[in-house]
Write an enzyme that holds these catalytic residues in place. Structure first.
Site, PDB file in Angstrom:
ATOM      1  N   HIS A 254     -76.098 -89.474  -4.188  1.00  0.00           N
ATOM      2  CA  HIS A 254     -74.433 -89.931  -4.097  1.00  0.00           C
ATOM      3  C   HIS A 254     -74.283 -89.298  -2.345  1.00  0.00           C
ATOM      4  CE1 HIS A 254     -70.273 -91.350  -5.113  1.00  0.00           C
ATOM      5  NE2 HIS A 254     -70.188 -89.637  -3.656  1.00  0.00           N
ATOM      6  N   GLU A 255     -73.931 -88.262  -2.476  1.00  0.00           N
ATOM      7  CA  GLU A 255     -73.917 -87.822  -1.284  1.00  0.00           C
ATOM      8  C   GLU A 255     -74.856 -87.637  -0.222  1.00  0.00           C
ATOM      9  OE1 GLU A 255     -71.002 -86.676  -0.929  1.00  0.00           O
ATOM     10  OE2 GLU A 255     -70.236 -86.063  -3.258  1.00  0.00           O
ATOM     11  N   HIS A 258     -73.352 -91.758   1.514  1.00  0.00           N
ATOM     12  CA  HIS A 258     -72.347 -91.098   2.282  1.00  0.00           C
ATOM     13  C   HIS A 258     -72.650 -91.047   3.690  1.00  0.00           C
ATOM     14  CE1 HIS A 258     -68.697 -91.431  -0.136  1.00  0.00           C
ATOM     15  NE2 HIS A 258     -69.732 -90.832  -0.987  1.00  0.00           N
TER      16      HIS A 258
END
Lengths: 489, 489
Positions: A254-255, A258
């Site tokens: 997920h990170e 980003h």
């Protein structure tokens, strides 16, 4: 130097200082000794003061009035600068300082109230935060909708009316899917101990697999995973739960989503207003498509299953089908950040409705807990057992982040649209994913979304990438198809 | 608010921003991904620009003109602020920017020249740095001595004449001691492998033993050990050489001395001009007394020997006497940073003489290598074999740090004086040291030196702590006695 060049040179320094402030935030969550907290507060306040002075500098208005853009990129730069300048100048300095001070204290009070499960300890502070945010919203909205004015900070151009209408369309289908899945046979339980170092090694390898550039970033541990920074220094964090390795692995992916967005922005935009992700919703579209549509696809989890067998030995899962079902387990739970793809947006929608009512003044903080618990029972079929599992679970409101929650679901909707187009563009995507080859997918996203940074408005960014106006349809179709197959509906 | 209060509020923000700049430096050496280097350069430039603007802010001069101090502390605050303001305003902005740019480039060129052992690659840049530093010195000195004007940045109040006279008195006694020690039987060789993790664990325990407060600091690895920060966030670094554990252990203790100075300053001075170590010389007095007079005392090394046996098993040293001799080994070497207590100051003195001649204009960079090598042969009895072991070994000149070197020896001289008084104040010091109990010594230093921060001028700080005017005598007496005993002279 032309006015445009002067403005851009000034702005470049502002962006550099903003990066410094961001890195202090990273340090605070990863490296800072705890005894430095008070001093750090003063340091943050000092650099925020510098940034505020630059954003409201009267010269910026003068430059904006006379700067002559040469092309669309110049015009987009000016749009971003004007936007930030107008927002900053509309908020009285005294109010900005008060908000900074109150939200800083409120976070500590919230953390203690959550730890002690005492709603009443948090309510006076929350009321104060809301009063100040309403004041801020009024200053920004100039007669318009208060909530829209706040949301505009995170998702320029979005309105509560449009978002609310979309959420209303989504909710029945999600509730229906949720009910059907929960009636089906659940996936087997995972019961194995996964060592911390081995988890972190695999997390690093997963980050690299998804294209994270470790020469321009690093991976550390933090209590709450996050991504931080823009340009060529974008750092991510993860956490380790020894019984639940997917917490670490999917937080990391997920990170990475980003971070890859920031790292993928055109280098020409480095330290300019276009050199940041354009909105929270578009940001979340990247983190979510990396995590869910790609990372939790049965094609990719097949590869991941084999990797985990190699690294952890037999961990008690019979085969790739069971593994895919475990990774995509749907179960009711109190906590938004732990929610699966089916439940997640229902968590967001209730917060959206509650915080809109708070900002409108239709809901008072003394009635918030009851409103939260009623809505949770209605949507999730379970009674909240304690405030830390209910209205005290999220940090957002103590930080004054009203209008932020809907961007999570907007990100999921955008991810659904992008995934639809990505599948049409790369017809053999599953072949690649099943070999752990993310390059075609992440390359497509970099080319069609990430590299543009702030060049287009958020919604336009997605529309251009997809070739159609984004809507909730592709996300809901994807969820129905995926969980229908996994749960044999 | 009075002018004094306004000035102090302004200054407090400046100090906070300076801490941020310092922490960026720490990050750069410990955490930063290498691909972020260029961006970091812009970030550093932006924050330095903010700091320079604040230091030269015309309001500071106005406040200084009207501020009314209430006591000695207020007067000391104003003295420090005036000093920084005057230095900053005397240097033309264009020169400051040029110096920042040239020294930033020069460090890279120096590093490559040192790696390639090519003096000629570095000389043009060095000449440019020296020309700019002479220009800076002329702006600061206003007709006075150029070198003094530069040294004043690191050691306020010191003059090259006084320091030079003291060095001239020290040199013959050091050369004599050196010759005597080298004729005596050398200590046995250490030949054992000390694992990295075990070294780092002991380094952490040594730091705690010497009073380093890990709740307000942290220990990380870096290529060159350093201490960074003031107030309640003071971080240190160390390095590991597997065949030479004393590199790690004594680097750590040295940096702990620097860090404890900053951490020991009165909390009332936090983020004020008095809240930093007062000079490089006084700073080095703390790092050196921790490292040498305390850390390398036979009483303490006896405790350390037993600790190392527990941690590393038999590492081939027969007993505490041999251990003390190994830790205090005297041997000629090319490199200043690896020098023992007897040789160290000889390294400094030759740099002091050479850099004074460079700044005066009596020595040209094309003649520097020959001058270095001649002097080294005269003082150390060995011919320099290659430039990286000679004039290319130190980073200082590429950074424009002219006038910095003498503060190292001044720190040793101050440490000698403090140690003399400390031994008189704590008559059973060796009993404590032999039990690994540093608290009486570090407590005395905190009380008599560290807590004052910038309250007194550097030399006054030492004079007040010692009760006598500092001179080289106690250091030389200590060296004669210690090495006389260890080497049976």
């Amino acid at each position: 130097m032309t006015a445009f060049d002067e403005l851009m040179a000034f702005q470049r320094e502002t962006e550099a200082l903003a990066q410094i402030a961001g890195r202090l935030g990273w340090d605070q969550e990863t490296m800072m000794p705890r005894g430095a907290a008070d001093q750090r507060g003063e340091e943050m306040s000092a650099i925020e003061g510098v940034l505020h002075a630059r954003r409201t500098d009267p010269r910026v208005a003068e430059w904006l009035a006379t700067a002559e853009p040469q092309d669309d990129e110049d015009r987009a730069q000016l749009r971003q600068i004007r936007r930030a300048h107008q927002r900053a100048t509309k908020i009285p300095a005294e109010l900005a300082q008060k908000l900074a001070r109150v939200t800083s204290t409120a976070q500590g009070i919230w953390a203690e109230a959550r730890a002690a499960d005492r709603v009443e300890d948090f309510l006076p502070t929350l009321a104060e935060v809301i009063a100040l945010k309403r004041e801020e919203a009024a200053a920004l909205a100039a007669g318009g909708n208060l909530y829209d004015a706040l949301m505009d900070d995170y998702e320029p151009g979005a309105t509560a009316e449009t978002i609310g209408a979309m959420f209303d369309r989504m909710r029945p289908r999600l509730v229906r899917l949720r009910a059907a899945v929960l009636e089906a046979a659940p996936p087997p339980k995972l019961d194995h101990h996964f060592g911390e170092n081995a988890q972190l090694r695999f997390a690093r390898d997963l980050a690299a697999t998804f294209g994270y550039d470790f020469t321009r970033g690093r991976l550390d541990l933090a209590v709450h995973p996050f991504s931080s920074g823009s340009g060529n220094d974008v750092r991510i964090t993860t956490r380790v739960v020894e019984k639940d390795p997917f917490n670490c692995f999917y937080s990391t992916i997920h990170e990475v989503g980003h971070a890859c967005y920031e790292l993928g922005i055109d280098q020409d935009y480095l330290l300019t207003p276009l050199g940041n992700g354009v909105s929270m919703g578009v940001h979340e579209s990247q983190s979510r498509i990396y995590e869910n549509q790609l990372g939790r696809s049965p094609a990719f989890t097949g590869w991941m299953f084999r990797q985990m067998l190699d690294r952890f030995g037999d961990f008690g899962v019979a085969g790739p089908e069971d593994f895919a079902r475990i990774v995509n387990r749907v179960q009711p739970g109190f906590i938004r950040t732990e929610a699966d793809e089916v439940h997640y947006n229902l968590h967001v929608m209730m917060r959206f409705d509650l915080e809109r009512a708070l900002i409108r003044g239709d809901l008072q903080v003394r009635d918030l807990e009851a409103a939260w618990n009623d809505r949770f029972l209605a949507d999730f079929g379970v009674a909240v057992d304690r405030p830390s599992n209910g209205m005290l679970q999220d940090v957002h409101w103590s930080c004054g982040l009203f209008g932020y929650f809907p961007t999570y679901t907007l990100g999921n909707v955008y991810a659904g649209c992008l995934h639809h187009t990505l599948r049409e563009a790369i017809t053999d995507l599953d072949d690649h994913l099943s070999r752990g080859d993310l390059a075609p997918a992440t390359g497509w996203l970099r080319e069609h979304v990430q590299r543009h940074g702030g060049l287009y408005l958020p919604r336009d960014t997605i529309t251009r990438a997809c070739g159609f106006t984004p809507s909730e349809g592709p996300l809901l179709d994807y969820l129905d198809a995926k969980f229908g197959a996994l749960y044999g509906l």
